[in-house]
Design a protein around this motif. Structure first.
Motif, PDB file in Angstrom:
ATOM      1  N   PRO A 323      -4.698  -7.248   0.901  1.00 32.51           N
ATOM      2  CA  PRO A 323      -4.318  -8.133  -0.207  1.00 32.51           C
ATOM      3  C   PRO A 323      -4.585  -9.596   0.132  1.00 32.51           C
ATOM      4  CG  PRO A 323      -2.390  -7.574   1.099  1.00 32.51           C
ATOM      5  CD  PRO A 323      -3.558  -6.889   1.757  1.00 32.51           C
ATOM      6  N   THR A 344       5.356  -1.837   6.318  1.00 32.56           N
ATOM      7  CA  THR A 344       5.155  -2.171   7.733  1.00 32.56           C
ATOM      8  C   THR A 344       5.779  -3.515   8.104  1.00 32.56           C
ATOM      9  OG1 THR A 344       3.033  -3.158   7.151  1.00 32.56           O
ATOM     10  CG2 THR A 344       2.984  -0.858   7.875  1.00 32.56           C
ATOM     11  N   ALA A 346       5.074  -6.403   6.938  1.00 31.77           N
ATOM     12  CA  ALA A 346       4.002  -7.382   7.150  1.00 31.77           C
ATOM     13  C   ALA A 346       4.266  -8.683   6.401  1.00 31.77           C
ATOM     14  CB  ALA A 346       2.667  -6.795   6.689  1.00 31.77           C
ATOM     15  N   LEU A 352       2.292 -13.719   5.181  1.00 36.06           N
ATOM     16  CA  LEU A 352       1.660 -12.394   5.258  1.00 36.06           C
ATOM     17  C   LEU A 352       1.024 -12.246   6.639  1.00 36.06           C
ATOM     18  CD1 LEU A 352       0.522  -9.754   4.073  1.00 36.06           C
ATOM     19  CD2 LEU A 352      -1.373 -11.084   3.132  1.00 36.06           C
ATOM     20  N   GLY A 361      -1.088  -1.546  -0.631  1.00 33.24           N
ATOM     21  CA  GLY A 361      -1.181  -1.977  -2.031  1.00 33.24           C
ATOM     22  C   GLY A 361       0.144  -2.178  -2.732  1.00 33.24           C
ATOM     23  N   MET A 362       1.260  -1.879  -2.066  1.00 34.88           N
ATOM     24  CA  MET A 362       2.558  -1.974  -2.743  1.00 34.88           C
ATOM     25  C   MET A 362       2.854  -3.403  -3.206  1.00 34.88           C
ATOM     26  SD  MET A 362       4.063   1.127  -2.446  1.00 34.88           S
ATOM     27  CE  MET A 362       5.792   0.854  -2.589  1.00 34.88           C
TER      28      MET A 362
HETATM   29  S1  SF4 Z   1       2.879  -4.054   0.978  1.00 36.82           S
HETATM   30 FE1  SF4 Z   1       1.178  -2.981   1.986  1.00 36.82          FE
HETATM   31  S2  SF4 Z   1      -0.668  -4.153   1.460  1.00 36.82           S
HETATM   32 FE2  SF4 Z   1       1.119  -5.456   1.005  1.00 36.82          FE
HETATM   33  S3  SF4 Z   1       1.477  -6.660   2.837  1.00 36.82           S
HETATM   34 FE3  SF4 Z   1       2.735  -4.835   3.054  1.00 36.82          FE
HETATM   35  S4  SF4 Z   1       1.419  -3.350   4.159  1.00 36.82           S
HETATM   36 FE4  SF4 Z   1       0.078  -5.003   3.393  1.00 36.82          FE
END
Ligand code: SF4
Ligand code: SF4
Length: 420
Positions: A323, A344, A346, A352, A361-362
């Motif tokens: 993303p 995860t 992230a 990010l 993609g969430m």
């Molecule tokens: S939701 Fe998925 S795509 Fe978005 S930052 Fe987290 S791991 Fe990455």
């Protein structure tokens, strides 16, 4: 019947590698050429390195580490690592002050269901401190902190890895359904689809008859050199998977970690396997592409009832692998949905971390102010006589990591540090 006659041996290929003139492709490079109608012929390809990355629930680690001075306790009966229960044993280590444990990648912390073995294994590899609590058979509680340096031996065994055949899931019912296939309950009325599988990059997809992927084959597991122990649990001719093993301490934390689901923390791993192109049958099996690989779509409830089917071309072609986050669009909501659901972890504090991102993609599908941009695609399905376009909202496999590990394996073979 066409006669397949062209052959070469592993020794032939090793000699070419030794001389620096072997033709080695990653599966991604090879498939791109096939899709452009310019695939190298049998004589022009010696090895293809294939890879897959995804949630692999069968992951377990066997660890030995010291928690106390010798003589402090007789033997461990319960062990917790950052609150994640690990099975004490099989070796009792009487009076040695050390413990052997088996830690499941799917075990959940007793304090936080969304934290579990997968997250813990990544933190160990990152060199972070781990709080250990041991309940001993003689009624003592021993508390200590360990790091990777205190681990004397650690081996990962994946009981079911590199699975080839998956099913995609959607929810035709009304109520949201919690499951291991999505970080949030999957909303009803066919509002989203979740799937796993790296399609035409998957090693088993490229060697369906197991001509070269066999017991004893060398692989890369999360960046460490490992081996195929044999078929994985629930492996069948139709739905094969592998049992793999490698030294945990040699692994790269980028390639494994935790993955939050609606049923708590899971674990993801990355596998790369070299396919030496020994004959034309092996070569022909490598020509498969995403749009030739079926993906059944089933009801998330019950799992095995196919509603329709699609293919991996529709899952991956022209879609983004990561993303983009635009801070200027971030509404800094009172409670950030993305921070809560990112499998995860992230995304936090408006940052990010792409090293943790899995490309699921969430975020792009759930951010309240469209601060994330990522095309994960959608798929046309016919379900219960209704034609619907269902957006792909969660991918539990990561082609970017699969590609990176395949490239690492290619480089290792070229540099003669991984021998076929
Ligand atoms: S939701 Fe998925 S795509 Fe978005 S930052 Fe987290 S791991 Fe990455
Ligand atoms: S949900 Fe989206 S807009 Fe809201 S705080 Fe999180 S990232 Fe920003």
């Amino acid at each position: 019947m066409i006669q397949l006659t062209k052959k070469r041996t592993v020794d032939d290929i090793n000699r070419k590698i030794e001389n620096g003139d072997a033709n080695i492709y990653t599966a991604e490079e090879f498939k791109k050429l096939i899709k452009k109608d310019s695939a190298p012929g049998f004589d022009e390809v010696d090895v293809v390195t294939c890879g897959t990355c995804g949630v692999m629930s069968g992951t377990a680690a066997i660890l030995n580490f010291i928690v106390a001075e010798p003589g402090e306790f007789i033997r461990a009966s319960e062990v917790y690592m950052n609150g994640v229960p690990a099975y004490a044993g099989p070796c009792p280590n009487e009076w040695l002050g050390s413990v052997d444990v088996i830690l499941h990648g799917t075990a959940h912390s007793i304090y936080d269901e969304s934290y579990g073995g997968g997250f813990l294994l990544k933190e160990i590899l990152e060199g972070k401190s781990v709080d250990v609590r041991v309940e001993s058979a003689d009624g003592k509680t021993i508390e200590n902190t360990i790091t990777k340096a205190d681990i004397t031996r650690a081996q990962i065994i994946g009981a079911r890895m590199a699975f080839k055949n998956y099913t995609a899931f959607t929810n035709p019912g009304r109520e949201p359904v919690k499951s291991i296939f999505s970080a949030v309950p999957l909303e009803g009325n066919l509002r989203g689809l979740t799937f796993s599988g790296c399609g035409d990059l998957n090693p088993l997809q490229n060697d369906i008859p197991h001509n070269v992927i066999r017991q004893g084959s060398r692989v890369l597991l999360n960046g460490a050199v490992g081996y195929v122990l044999g078929d994985g649990t629930r492996s069948s001719a139709e739905k094969p998977n592998l049992m793999l093993s490698a030294d945990l301490c040699q692994m790269d934390p980028y390639y494994l970690g935790g993955f939050k689901t609606g049923q708590g923390g899971e674990v993801y791993d990355t596998v790369a396997v070299p396919i030496p192109v020994l004959n034309e049958e092996i070569y022909n099996n490598l020509l498969i592409t995403d749009d030739e690989i079926d993906l059944p779509v089933a009801d998330i409830k019950g799992r095995h009832l196919p509603l329709d089917s699609t293919d991996y071309g529709r899952m991956w072609t022209d879609h983004d692998l990561r993303p983009q986050y635009d801070r200027t669009k971030c509404g800094t909501c009172e409670k950030c949905t993305v921070e809560e659901i990112c499998p995860t972890n992230a995304f936090s504090a408006e940052r990010l971390n792409l090293a943790y991102c899995f490309g699921c993609g969430m975020c792009a599908n759930y951010c309240r102010h469209d601060a994330f941009e990522m095309n994960t695609g959608s798929v046309d399905l016919t379900i219960n006589d209704r034609n619907v376009n269902v957006p792909i909202i969660c991918r539990q496999s990561d082609r970017l990591r699969a590609n990176k590990l395949s490239m690492k394996l290619k480089n290792m073979i070229e540099n003669k540090v991984f021998r076929l």
